[in-house]
Design an enzyme around this catalytic site. Structure first.
Site, PDB file in Angstrom:
ATOM      1  N   GLY A 103       0.803  -1.223   0.000  1.00 28.99           N
ATOM      2  CA  GLY A 103       0.000   0.000   0.000  1.00 28.99           C
ATOM      3  C   GLY A 103       0.835   1.272   0.000  1.00 28.99           C
ATOM      4  N   THR A 104       1.899   1.271   0.762  1.00 32.21           N
ATOM      5  CA  THR A 104       2.718   2.484   0.843  1.00 32.21           C
ATOM      6  C   THR A 104       3.310   2.814  -0.521  1.00 32.21           C
ATOM      7  OG1 THR A 104       3.212   2.014   3.147  1.00 32.21           O
ATOM      8  CG2 THR A 104       4.690   3.542   2.021  1.00 32.21           C
ATOM      9  N   ASN A 135      -8.962   3.486   7.411  1.00 32.42           N
ATOM     10  CA  ASN A 135      -8.453   2.314   8.122  1.00 32.42           C
ATOM     11  C   ASN A 135      -8.604   2.408   9.634  1.00 32.42           C
ATOM     12  OD1 ASN A 135      -6.337   4.361   7.511  1.00 32.42           O
ATOM     13  ND2 ASN A 135      -5.173   3.148   8.960  1.00 32.42           N
ATOM     14  N   GLY A 183      -1.655  -6.681   0.058  1.00 34.96           N
ATOM     15  CA  GLY A 183      -1.994  -8.073   0.349  1.00 34.96           C
ATOM     16  C   GLY A 183      -2.241  -8.381   1.810  1.00 34.96           C
ATOM     17  N   HIS A 184      -1.488  -7.719   2.718  1.00 35.92           N
ATOM     18  CA  HIS A 184      -1.469  -8.227   4.095  1.00 35.92           C
ATOM     19  C   HIS A 184      -2.671  -7.834   4.943  1.00 35.92           C
ATOM     20  CE1 HIS A 184       0.227  -4.722   6.504  1.00 35.92           C
ATOM     21  NE2 HIS A 184       0.393  -4.279   5.278  1.00 35.92           N
ATOM     22  N   THR A 189      12.828  -6.718 -10.615  1.00 34.39           N
ATOM     23  CA  THR A 189      12.450  -8.096 -10.927  1.00 34.39           C
ATOM     24  C   THR A 189      11.105  -8.417 -10.291  1.00 34.39           C
ATOM     25  OG1 THR A 189      14.743  -8.774 -11.077  1.00 34.39           O
ATOM     26  CG2 THR A 189      13.141 -10.521 -10.665  1.00 34.39           C
ATOM     27  N   CYS A 226       2.462   5.918  16.267  1.00 33.39           N
ATOM     28  CA  CYS A 226       3.182   5.880  17.533  1.00 33.39           C
ATOM     29  C   CYS A 226       4.656   6.030  17.185  1.00 33.39           C
ATOM     30  CB  CYS A 226       2.901   4.539  18.195  1.00 33.39           C
ATOM     31  SG  CYS A 226       3.625   4.373  19.810  1.00 33.39           S
TER      32      CYS A 226
HETATM   33  C1  LIG Z   1      -5.443   2.766   4.477  1.00 39.08           C
HETATM   34  C2  LIG Z   1      -4.034   2.291   4.388  1.00 39.08           C
HETATM   35  N1  LIG Z   1      -3.268   2.723   3.382  1.00 39.08           N
HETATM   36  C3  LIG Z   1      -1.996   2.305   3.233  1.00 39.08           C
HETATM   37  C4  LIG Z   1      -1.424   1.426   4.108  1.00 39.08           C
HETATM   38  C5  LIG Z   1      -0.018   0.988   3.901  1.00 39.08           C
HETATM   39  O1  LIG Z   1      -0.001  -0.304   3.346  1.00 39.08           O
HETATM   40  P1  LIG Z   1       1.292  -1.248   3.454  1.00 39.08           P
HETATM   41  O2  LIG Z   1       1.414  -1.645   4.894  1.00 39.08           O
HETATM   42  O3  LIG Z   1       0.987  -2.396   2.555  1.00 39.08           O
HETATM   43  O4  LIG Z   1       2.459  -0.465   2.977  1.00 39.08           O
HETATM   44  C6  LIG Z   1      -2.181   0.948   5.192  1.00 39.08           C
HETATM   45  C7  LIG Z   1      -1.576   0.044   6.198  1.00 39.08           C
HETATM   46  O5  LIG Z   1      -1.733   0.241   7.395  1.00 39.08           O
HETATM   47  C8  LIG Z   1      -3.518   1.392   5.332  1.00 39.08           C
HETATM   48  O6  LIG Z   1      -4.285   0.967   6.343  1.00 39.08           O
END
Ligand SMILES: Cc1ncc(COP(=O)(O)O)c(C=O)c1O
Length: 369
Positions: free
Chosen positions: A69-70, A150, A199-200, A236, A314
């Site tokens: 996600g990041t 989230n 994915g996680h 890759t 945190c």
């Molecule tokens: C809404 C949201 N965006 C982005 C992320 C970041 O995703 P990742 O942990 O896969 O980098 C998170 C993870 O906490 C999230 O909850």
């Protein structure tokens, strides 16, 4: 047995995923290689792309595999910003830090940001968006609004946003990390330019994710190198990770509405739910507990073998008020007393009851701290 109610932070690998992943990890061959091993990896990768595209309702060529996600949010925001002529970014202060910090970085590089206000329900006012687009669409590089928050589980009406933005030709990016797999997120019908997923949070491995980039959209890559993934993401390709992500995405999540109703019934006598019952996805709930420091709640619950979070950043062990609740107009005290409860496929009614049973004592102790 410890009770794990922090699936929105990360959710354990699902058995289907673990099986497919461990098998695929044993393959040898770079998906870009010509030899048979490489071609086998390529077949797994492209099969995964096809399968993920089906779940996301997009074209297979629109799937760009990333590390999560990041990265997906950074690629979309920085990549769209660099591609477009305007320098205005429209977003809110309740986004995840993967979006906020990317936007704030761009501010140091000359971007201007219009922070849309949120009401107490965590929603933007369409009138404000409409007004800023009416006045400044020519300068607007992109709109970034998360599909599901989230911390609170609040759902943004993305279709209304994209319908409005389309009138002005402004691309919309959505962080769908908390939405994807937990509610319908049909990319083809969404009107989005880009959509981030990971994915996680679905029972896939950490380090897997994707950015869906519509055919009509171009982003300047963050990583330059071998030209993989439509040239948007060099490096890759991780065939096993892609397969694990696709399997996680395909494996349906249970219906969490029963657990949501139970948690609301048992916990609202002790704390305040920070959203209306119909405004959020059922697997993420957020409560505030008047007069209780959030980090004390977490610590005391952990001692009672219950793992939850408050969703707030945190840094170096210093707990801070939730930036999400502050953006919604909650007071510093309220935003510092939040507890996020999030469910996954392994969560049972007993887990929710264990939390509700532990809370009265935990809350009373936390109030004295
Ligand atoms: C809404 C949201 N965006 C982005 C992320 C970041 O995703 P990742 O942990 O896969 O980098 C998170 C993870 O906490 C999230 O909850």
């Amino acid at each position: 047995m410890r009770v794990y109610l922090d699936h929105a932070a990360t959710s354990p690998l699902r058995p289907e995923v673990l099986n497919a992943y461990t098998e695929a990890l044993q393959l040898v061959g770079n998906p870009s290689a010509i030899h048979s091993g490489g071609q086998s990896s390529r077949a797994i990768l492209e099969g995964a792309r096809e399968r993920l595209a089906k779940v996301a309702h997009c074209d297979r060529n629109e799937v760009i595999f990333t590390s999560g996600g990041t990265e997906s949010n950074n690629l979309a925001i920085k990549g769209l910003f660099a591609e477009r002529a305007g320098n205005l970014i429209i977003t809110t202060a309740a986004e995840h830090h993967a979006v906020l910090d990317a936007v704030e970085y761009l501010e140091t590089q000359g971007a201007e940001v219009h922070w849309l206000k949120l009401n107490r329900d965590g929603q933007i006012e369409m009138d404000e968006l409409s007004k800023v687009l009416e006045e400044r669409s020519a300068e607007t590089a992109l709109i970034a609004l998360m599909w599901v928050n989230n911390e609170t589980g609040i759902v943004t009406p993305i279709h209304e946003v994209t319908a409005l933005a389309a009138k002005y030709g402004v691309p919309v990016h959505s962080d769908a990390v908390a939405a994807f797999g937990h509610m319908p997120t049909n990319f083809a019908e969404s009107g989005l330019a880009t959509m981030a997923l990971t994915g996680h949070k679905l029972g896939g491995p950490v380090g897997t994710g994707a950015l869906i980039v519509s055919r009509a959209t171009k982003v300047v890559p963050l990583l330059h190198g071998g030209g993989q993934e439509r040239g948007f993401r060099a490096g890759t390709m991780d065939a096993a990770g892609a397969l694990a992500l696709a399997v996680a995405a395909e494996t349906p999540q249970p219906d969490y509405t029963g657990l949501e109703a139970l948690a609301v019934k048992l916990i609202t006598p002790l704390g305040n739910l920070t959203r209306g019952a119909s405004q959020g996805i059922p697997n993420i709930l957020n409560f505030t507990f008047e007069g209780c420091p959030g980090d004390s709640l977490l610590f005391l619950l952990d001692q009672a073998e219950i793992e939850v979070s408050n969703g707030s950043a945190c840094t170096a062990g210093v707990a801070r008020a939730s930036h999400v609740l502050l953006a919604m107009g909650f007071s510093e005290a309220e935003a510092s007393s939040a507890l996020r409860v999030s469910f996954g496929p392994q969560t049972t009614a007993e887990d929710v009851k264990a939390l509700a049973e532990a809370l009265p004592k935990v809350v009373a102790t936390a109030r004295k701290i």
